[in-house]
Design a protein around this motif. Structure first.
Motif, PDB file in Angstrom:
ATOM      1  N   ALA A 244      42.404  33.166  27.547  1.00  0.00           N
ATOM      2  CA  ALA A 244      42.465  34.568  27.964  1.00  0.00           C
ATOM      3  C   ALA A 244      41.537  34.815  29.151  1.00  0.00           C
ATOM      4  O   ALA A 244      41.868  35.562  30.087  1.00  0.00           O
ATOM      5  N   GLN A 245      40.350  34.185  29.128  1.00  0.00           N
ATOM      6  CA  GLN A 245      39.404  34.346  30.239  1.00  0.00           C
ATOM      7  C   GLN A 245      39.965  33.745  31.535  1.00  0.00           C
ATOM      8  O   GLN A 245      39.799  34.296  32.622  1.00  0.00           O
ATOM      9  N   VAL A 246      40.636  32.594  31.412  1.00  0.00           N
ATOM     10  CA  VAL A 246      41.264  31.977  32.587  1.00  0.00           C
ATOM     11  C   VAL A 246      42.358  32.887  33.141  1.00  0.00           C
ATOM     12  O   VAL A 246      42.497  33.068  34.362  1.00  0.00           O
ATOM     13  N   ALA A 247      43.131  33.489  32.258  1.00  0.00           N
ATOM     14  CA  ALA A 247      44.193  34.400  32.688  1.00  0.00           C
ATOM     15  C   ALA A 247      43.618  35.609  33.408  1.00  0.00           C
ATOM     16  O   ALA A 247      44.160  36.073  34.426  1.00  0.00           O
ATOM     17  N   VAL A 248      42.500  36.159  32.915  1.00  0.00           N
ATOM     18  CA  VAL A 248      41.849  37.302  33.573  1.00  0.00           C
ATOM     19  C   VAL A 248      41.346  36.903  34.957  1.00  0.00           C
ATOM     20  O   VAL A 248      41.505  37.639  35.944  1.00  0.00           O
ATOM     21  N   ALA A 249      40.734  35.711  35.063  1.00  0.00           N
ATOM     22  CA  ALA A 249      40.219  35.244  36.362  1.00  0.00           C
ATOM     23  C   ALA A 249      41.357  35.052  37.360  1.00  0.00           C
ATOM     24  O   ALA A 249      41.237  35.428  38.539  1.00  0.00           O
ATOM     25  N   ASP A 250      42.471  34.477  36.904  1.00  0.00           N
ATOM     26  CA  ASP A 250      43.624  34.298  37.799  1.00  0.00           C
ATOM     27  C   ASP A 250      44.199  35.637  38.242  1.00  0.00           C
ATOM     28  O   ASP A 250      44.563  35.821  39.406  1.00  0.00           O
ATOM     29  N   ALA A 251      44.282  36.574  37.317  1.00  0.00           N
ATOM     30  CA  ALA A 251      44.812  37.901  37.661  1.00  0.00           C
ATOM     31  C   ALA A 251      43.896  38.608  38.655  1.00  0.00           C
ATOM     32  O   ALA A 251      44.368  39.277  39.597  1.00  0.00           O
ATOM     33  N   GLU A 252      42.582  38.462  38.459  1.00  0.00           N
ATOM     34  CA  GLU A 252      41.632  39.083  39.397  1.00  0.00           C
ATOM     35  C   GLU A 252      41.731  38.427  40.772  1.00  0.00           C
ATOM     36  O   GLU A 252      41.663  39.106  41.803  1.00  0.00           O
ATOM     37  N   LYS A 253      41.898  37.109  40.782  1.00  0.00           N
ATOM     38  CA  LYS A 253      42.045  36.398  42.061  1.00  0.00           C
ATOM     39  C   LYS A 253      43.300  36.863  42.796  1.00  0.00           C
ATOM     40  O   LYS A 253      43.260  37.134  44.006  1.00  0.00           O
ATOM     41  N   ASP A 254      44.412  36.971  42.088  1.00  0.00           N
ATOM     42  CA  ASP A 254      45.660  37.431  42.715  1.00  0.00           C
ATOM     43  C   ASP A 254      45.519  38.860  43.224  1.00  0.00           C
ATOM     44  O   ASP A 254      46.012  39.204  44.307  1.00  0.00           O
ATOM     45  N   LEU A 255      44.831  39.707  42.468  1.00  0.00           N
ATOM     46  CA  LEU A 255      44.630  41.103  42.876  1.00  0.00           C
ATOM     47  C   LEU A 255      43.794  41.188  44.144  1.00  0.00           C
ATOM     48  O   LEU A 255      44.130  41.920  45.083  1.00  0.00           O
ATOM     49  N   ASN A 256      42.703  40.435  44.203  1.00  0.00           N
ATOM     50  CA  ASN A 256      41.848  40.448  45.402  1.00  0.00           C
ATOM     51  C   ASN A 256      42.582  39.873  46.620  1.00  0.00           C
ATOM     52  O   ASN A 256      42.394  40.339  47.747  1.00  0.00           O
ATOM     53  N   ASN A 257      43.394  38.851  46.371  1.00  0.00           N
ATOM     54  CA  ASN A 257      44.173  38.259  47.470  1.00  0.00           C
ATOM     55  C   ASN A 257      45.137  39.280  48.066  1.00  0.00           C
ATOM     56  O   ASN A 257      45.281  39.384  49.281  1.00  0.00           O
ATOM     57  N   GLU A 258      45.792  40.051  47.192  1.00  0.00           N
ATOM     58  CA  GLU A 258      46.714  41.088  47.683  1.00  0.00           C
ATOM     59  C   GLU A 258      45.967  42.194  48.418  1.00  0.00           C
ATOM     60  O   GLU A 258      46.458  42.736  49.407  1.00  0.00           O
ATOM     61  N   ARG A 259      44.773  42.526  47.965  1.00  0.00           N
ATOM     62  CA  ARG A 259      43.978  43.554  48.657  1.00  0.00           C
ATOM     63  C   ARG A 259      43.555  43.084  50.043  1.00  0.00           C
ATOM     64  O   ARG A 259      43.524  43.872  50.994  1.00  0.00           O
ATOM     65  N   ASN A 260      43.233  41.796  50.179  1.00  0.00           N
ATOM     66  CA  ASN A 260      42.915  41.254  51.499  1.00  0.00           C
ATOM     67  C   ASN A 260      44.135  41.307  52.422  1.00  0.00           C
ATOM     68  O   ASN A 260      44.024  41.624  53.613  1.00  0.00           O
ATOM     69  N   LYS A 261      45.297  40.974  51.859  1.00  0.00           N
ATOM     70  CA  LYS A 261      46.525  41.075  52.651  1.00  0.00           C
ATOM     71  C   LYS A 261      46.791  42.516  53.075  1.00  0.00           C
ATOM     72  O   LYS A 261      47.268  42.766  54.181  1.00  0.00           O
ATOM     73  N   MET A 262      46.457  43.453  52.192  1.00  0.00           N
ATOM     74  CA  MET A 262      46.648  44.863  52.517  1.00  0.00           C
ATOM     75  C   MET A 262      45.791  45.277  53.711  1.00  0.00           C
ATOM     76  O   MET A 262      46.250  46.012  54.600  1.00  0.00           O
ATOM     77  N   GLN A 263      44.549  44.805  53.757  1.00  0.00           N
ATOM     78  CA  GLN A 263      43.683  45.132  54.900  1.00  0.00           C
ATOM     79  C   GLN A 263      44.274  44.621  56.213  1.00  0.00           C
ATOM     80  O   GLN A 263      44.282  45.328  57.223  1.00  0.00           O
ATOM     81  N   LEU A 264      44.774  43.395  56.188  1.00  0.00           N
ATOM     82  CA  LEU A 264      45.389  42.832  57.397  1.00  0.00           C
ATOM     83  C   LEU A 264      46.659  43.595  57.778  1.00  0.00           C
ATOM     84  O   LEU A 264      46.920  43.843  58.965  1.00  0.00           O
ATOM     85  N   ALA A 265      47.452  43.962  56.779  1.00  0.00           N
ATOM     86  CA  ALA A 265      48.683  44.703  57.047  1.00  0.00           C
ATOM     87  C   ALA A 265      48.380  46.082  57.623  1.00  0.00           C
ATOM     88  O   ALA A 265      49.071  46.556  58.536  1.00  0.00           O
ATOM     89  N   GLU A 266      47.344  46.743  57.104  1.00  0.00           N
ATOM     90  CA  GLU A 266      46.954  48.053  57.635  1.00  0.00           C
ATOM     91  C   GLU A 266      46.421  47.932  59.056  1.00  0.00           C
ATOM     92  O   GLU A 266      46.652  48.813  59.890  1.00  0.00           O
ATOM     93  N   MET A 267      45.709  46.851  59.342  1.00  0.00           N
ATOM     94  CA  MET A 267      45.232  46.622  60.714  1.00  0.00           C
ATOM     95  C   MET A 267      46.409  46.455  61.676  1.00  0.00           C
ATOM     96  O   MET A 267      46.399  46.994  62.779  1.00  0.00           O
ATOM     97  N   ALA A 268      47.425  45.702  61.255  1.00  0.00           N
ATOM     98  CA  ALA A 268      48.603  45.508  62.097  1.00  0.00           C
ATOM     99  C   ALA A 268      49.345  46.826  62.314  1.00  0.00           C
ATOM    100  O   ALA A 268      49.782  47.135  63.437  1.00  0.00           O
TER     101      ALA A 268
END
Length: 489
Positions: A244-268
């Motif tokens: 369960a802890q591994v699943a939470v870490a993976d979900a948090e990683k995917d969420l942060n990755n999408e937020r980083n993509k959002m910053q780049l998309a907003e810049m564009a």
């Protein structure tokens, strides 16, 4: 109220404009629609400003071409100083002066010969005798014109009467250049609109994906808390918590990755709209699916009529035709009327008349075959444009066909995900309920969450691809803004 009524109407209007803009700039986030974002791009984009200036340039060049039909009027003036007075070389005129003296002598003898005792002398004899006598005298002295400096001024006018069609062709050429500049501006706007729509949809997609990732992350956290309580109650073994802890870490990683993509998309997106970082905005939360009817033949005919590339080639065709007409006009005479009015005539060594008017024609006889070779080159230019038009027509047919097919495929892909998402959602609900009741496994809940997340994200990507395919299709037919009405509904 009396004080307010004294405020000028323009001031009140400016207050209504400035106050919202001030709050908008000072950090308050405001939702901006797709049509508003496109208006900002049209108003702020430097590429559009550049081509707008080119249109203005061609407008004045077109007006300048009209001036070729009008007369040309010039005021010419000058000052001349001579180091010495002008002398007329009489030695080169001696024979002419002798002939002139002989003619005067013959006329005098013929008129007054009887009165002076020369009645028997003929006019021919008197002429030859006088010329012979004058020829024995020394050369005449040079005649001096006593004027070493003088001022000249004249008003001249020239009106072309016939140029072989050159002026008319030049005017049509300038008009075609102006229309080409308008089409190029439209083409740039279409490209900016397509780019803006794509980047706007990217931000909307990532916003929805982040929402899904956040739901999954929150669900994983809740599941981990439930697993911890179950372990404390010794219902589940401790190794279940690790998964369960591994699943939470993976979900948090995917969420942060999408937020980083959002910053780049907003810049564009901000770059396309060309708005400063101090202006805060947000896009629409989501875009609903709409079934859009597409008719290939109608789309293709619209592309043939409105695609900027074909319109631009049509104007190039006109320009090539007029360039050929200009080269052809070189084989015809140029006829023009001219006139001049001379001022300060009395101060000149040789006094010209006050007015001079006339008509002049000019035609080239030989210039090394330059004109005929340029005429042949202009003919091949016309053929080149015709071939380019045929090639562009084929490419536009291919472009519309490929985007049309892609739009239909994306539509099928999105519809295929609807059932998958519903099943994945129901599967997640069942596994959560089973786990909460103590008859399900933790791994089943995690797998169901990941399956739902995967299917939901794929559905959102398919929806994004569907609208982008529609946007590309409408851009291919020259109507990129058409998709905005569909998305805005």
């Amino acid at each position: 109220m009396k004080k307010i009524s004294n405020i000028p109407f323009k001031t009140i209007v400016m207050l209504f404009i400035v106050i919202p803009f001030t709050s908008y700039v000072n950090g308050q986030e405001r939702e901006i629609s797709l049509s508003e974002a496109l208006d900002l791009s049209y108003n702020n984009n430097e590429q559009i400003k550049r081509y707008s200036e080119r249109v203005k340039q061609k407008i004045y060049e077109d007006k300048a071409a009209k001036g070729n039909f009008m007369p040309s009027v010039n005021l010419v003036g000058g000052y001349t100083y001579l180091s010495e007075n002008i002398e007329v070389n009489s030695s080169q005129m001696s024979s002419s002066l002798d002939q002139l003296g002989g003619k005067y002598n013959a006329a005098f003898v013929q008129a007054y010969g009887e009165q002076i005792g020369l009645s028997g002398v003929s006019a021919e004899s008197a002429f030859s005798t006088m010329v012979s006598v004058l020829g024995q005298f020394p050369d005449y002295t040079n005649m001096i014109i006593d004027n070493q400096e003088y001022v000249t001024a004249a008003l001249t006018a020239t009106q072309p009467l016939f140029t072989g069609g050159k002026i008319i062709a030049a005017k049509k050429y300038a008009k075609a250049e102006l229309q080409s500049a308008d089409i190029e501006l439209k083409q740039v706007k279409d490209e900016i609109a397509n780019e803006l729509i794509e980047r706007y949809l990217n931000v909307v997609l990532l916003k929805q994906v982040i929402k899904v990732r956040k739901q999954v992350y929150d669900g994983m956290l809740k599941h981990k808390e439930q697993a911890e309580r179950a372990i404390q109650l010794e219902i589940l073994p401790k190794h279940v918590l690790l998964r369960a802890q591994v699943a939470v870490a993976d979900a948090e990683k995917d969420l942060n990755n999408e937020r980083n993509k959002m910053q780049l998309a907003e810049m564009a997106l901000r770059s396309t709209m060309n708005v400063p970082d101090s202006v805060h905005f947000k896009v629409m939360d989501s875009i609903a699916y709409r079934d859009i009817y597409l008719n290939f033949d109608t789309l293709l005919n619209t592309a043939y009529a409105q695609q900027p590339i074909l319109e631009l080639i049509n104007q190039k065709e006109v320009m090539a035709k007029q360039a050929h007409a200009i080269e052809k006009s070189k084989f015809m005479p140029n006829v023009a009327a001219f006139g001049s009015y001379n001022m300060f005539r009395e101060d000149l060594p040789i006094i010209p008349p006050k007015f001079i008017v006339g008509v002049q024609a000019q035609i080239n006889i030989f210039n090394g075959f330059k004109d005929i070779n340029k005429l042949k080159a202009s003919k091949h230019l016309q053929m080149e444009v015709e071939n380019a038009k045929e090639y562009a027509t084929q490419q536009i047919h291919l472009l519309v066909k490929s985007n049309y097919t892609n739009a239909l495929n994306q539509k099928k892909l999105y519809n295929s995900h609807i059932t998958t998402v519903e099943l994945a959602k129901e599967n997640l609900r069942i596994n959560k309920r089973r786990f909460e009741e103590g008859i399900g496994k933790s791994i089943d809940v995690i797998d169901a969450s990941l399956l739902y997340e995967k299917s939901k994200v794929e559905q959102l990507v398919a929806l994004d691809g569907y609208f982008k395919a529609i946007a590309n299709l409408y851009t291919a037919i020259g109507e990129p803004e058409r998709v905005i009405q569909i998305i805005s509904k």
